[in-house]
Motif scaffolding. Structure first.
Motif, PDB file in Angstrom:
ATOM      1  N   LEU A  56       1.162  -1.267  -0.005  1.00 21.95           N
ATOM      2  CA  LEU A  56      -0.252  -0.630   0.312  1.00 21.95           C
ATOM      3  C   LEU A  56       0.630   1.098   0.201  1.00 21.95           C
ATOM      4  CD1 LEU A  56      -3.158  -0.808   2.303  1.00 21.95           C
ATOM      5  CD2 LEU A  56      -3.188  -0.989   0.495  1.00 21.95           C
ATOM      6  N   GLU A  99       2.681   2.018  -2.297  1.00 23.22           N
ATOM      7  CA  GLU A  99       2.970   2.170  -3.346  1.00 23.22           C
ATOM      8  C   GLU A  99       2.565   3.277  -3.729  1.00 23.22           C
ATOM      9  OE1 GLU A  99       3.663  -0.951  -5.560  1.00 23.22           O
ATOM     10  OE2 GLU A  99       5.310  -1.690  -3.980  1.00 23.22           O
ATOM     11  N   THR A 100       0.724   3.603  -3.070  1.00 22.70           N
ATOM     12  CA  THR A 100      -0.447   4.298  -3.219  1.00 22.70           C
ATOM     13  C   THR A 100      -0.085   5.533  -2.902  1.00 22.70           C
ATOM     14  OG1 THR A 100      -1.824   4.106  -1.184  1.00 22.70           O
ATOM     15  CG2 THR A 100      -1.920   2.106  -3.149  1.00 22.70           C
ATOM     16  N   GLU A 101      -1.080   6.314  -3.393  1.00 26.30           N
ATOM     17  CA  GLU A 101      -0.762   7.796  -2.997  1.00 26.30           C
ATOM     18  C   GLU A 101      -1.451   8.152  -1.260  1.00 26.30           C
ATOM     19  OE1 GLU A 101      -3.098  10.191  -5.635  1.00 26.30           O
ATOM     20  OE2 GLU A 101      -3.287  12.088  -4.079  1.00 26.30           O
ATOM     21  N   PRO A 143      -1.948   5.812   0.981  1.00 30.51           N
ATOM     22  CA  PRO A 143      -1.637   4.853   1.500  1.00 30.51           C
ATOM     23  C   PRO A 143      -2.505   4.327   2.923  1.00 30.51           C
ATOM     24  CG  PRO A 143       0.878   4.992   1.634  1.00 30.51           C
ATOM     25  CD  PRO A 143      -0.234   6.513   1.028  1.00 30.51           C
ATOM     26  N   GLU A 185      -6.237   4.843   2.059  1.00 34.09           N
ATOM     27  CA  GLU A 185      -6.367   3.806   0.494  1.00 34.09           C
ATOM     28  C   GLU A 185      -6.431   2.323   2.041  1.00 34.09           C
ATOM     29  OE1 GLU A 185      -7.202   2.535  -2.877  1.00 34.09           O
ATOM     30  OE2 GLU A 185      -6.331   4.585  -2.354  1.00 34.09           O
TER      31      GLU A 185
END
Lengths: 273, 273
Positions: free
Chosen positions: B32, B34-36, B38, B41
């Motif tokens: 996670l 790597e998501t904008e 985390p 998310e």
């Protein structure tokens, strides 16, 4: 910052004044509302006008959180501004936090690392493991509520427990905690007569004293009973200084009010040190 | 949300589970990161996977504040997501706030108005005027610490005062405050034997019970002594559910854990209501 550095600053500035930054969009000068970040603009102007008269600034987090993300941005800009421009000044996040251990660690990280405050206020109700995570930070200071300046202080803080009032038990117990040398205490100025008792328990600790000014406490009374041989006091004033005027002269009027308090402090320091 | 609506949701879902959202970047599944956002998310995925099994979500503000402005953005996105997508769910800002009156009003504004939570946790140490500003919001709920689930609870909360433990005095006194019908209380599950005593003082109030799961409390014990004729309990579990796995299957595993608790709750509800 060490307590020794704070002490030196106090003697140098002849002041133990802390200015409370409680920015309220309904109270700040209305011409500031046209700026991009009125709260930061207000704080910055107050800081620029008073920094040589004060040894501390105490933003109260409630007044920033009330404006959501924008407010948190203003808080970050305010603390960064103080740290960059006036690094000698002691900063207090008046947040009154406290939670179970792993959660208190996150609060400590928020205020000591992310925002880089010198100190944070905490509440004692959850006991040792809710406060020790804050105390683990060396040269950071944890200012625990002991006896507060509001009417509700008498609901629980002064209840008799083990033959002594709860706030005294709180003070005594906290001295047994790990790294308790990093503790300071909040003691309300509206009850100057209590300082004698408090100094018997924590003779060496710094006390953060709210309640001067708008809340009605007397500076000379506080000093008479609360000062120790290293001064040991940070006296906070918020509304009486920052809202001295809500016109375009607010910075000037804030300075005048801060100067009045600092002059009184100067006399006290000169007579004692 | 009214307590009646909360009660109805409990009977409908056969659950009085509240999931604690304590997102820690060191503990959430590493893919996670790597998501904008985390943290959002992670929360969103947990919420999507568990919303039919739970009646409440309780983000703890410390875990957001630790990441500064980004964290506050994640908190705002999390509460907005719940309010928009699952408006029937009861939301708790676990913030443990409390300050002098005008400051507590700002905190109430932050959590009830700006973020639009249904409830917020508060600390009792500063007494009446630190809590009443929260109680002034109708159909919003103020969840006050009474007896917490941590070891430090025994430092002050269980001290004898006026012939009764402090937490009992806190419960009794709070009942006299204005709009006290908007109060709920935090009572730790690690001390189930105390629930009998607590129910004598606050028979009708909702109790928020942390300490099930990672902190070791027993659900059946809590229900035996703490449940009232409207259920009257919100049992929180955080780590045991949200960190059931830190792999790509974390949502599935979180659901499995939530389902286990909900199934146990379903049996209890079916046997009593």
């Amino acid at each position: 910052m060490t307590t020794q550095q704070l002490h030196e600053q106090i003697l140098q500035k002849k002041s133990f004044l802390c200015v409370g930054l409680d920015p309220d969009l309904n109270k700040i000068p209305q011409h500031l509302l046209e700026t991009e970040d009125p709260i930061f603009e207000f704080n910055k102007t107050i800081i620029d006008a008073t920094h040589d008269l004060t040894v501390g600034y105490k933003p109260n987090t409630a007044f920033f959180e009330a404006y959501g993300i924008k407010g948190w941005v203003s808080l970050q800009k305010t603390i960064s501004y103080i740290n960059e421009k006036f690094p000698e000044i002691f900063t207090i996040a008046d947040a009154k936090r406290g939670d179970i251990g792993n959660t208190s660690s996150m609060y400590a990280k928020a205020f000591f690392e992310d925002l880089n405050f010198d100190s944070v206020t905490v509440a004692p109700y959850m006991g040792k493991d809710s406060v020790e995570p804050f105390l683990a930070f060396e040269n950071k200071h944890t200012i625990m509520l002991a006896l507060t300046s509001n009417e509700g202080a008498f609901d629980f803080q002064t209840l008799e427990t083990n033959g002594k009032e709860l706030y005294k038990q709180v003070l005594e117990t906290s001295k047994t905690w790990k790294n308790s040398h990093n503790l300071m205490y909040v003691v309300g100025a509206t009850k100057a007569e209590y300082f004698t008792e408090i100094r018997k328990i924590v003779p060496d600790s710094f006390l953060l004293v709210p309640g001067i000014g708008a809340q009605g406490g007397s500076l000379s009374e506080v000093c008479k009973y609360g000062m120790n041989d290293k001064v040991g006091l940070l006296v906070n004033s918020a509304r009486a200084i920052i809202y001295a005027s809500n016109g375009t002269d607010f910075a000037e009027k804030a300075r005048e009010e801060a100067l009045k308090v600092q002059q009184e402090m100067k006399e006290i320091i000169n007579s004692k040190f």
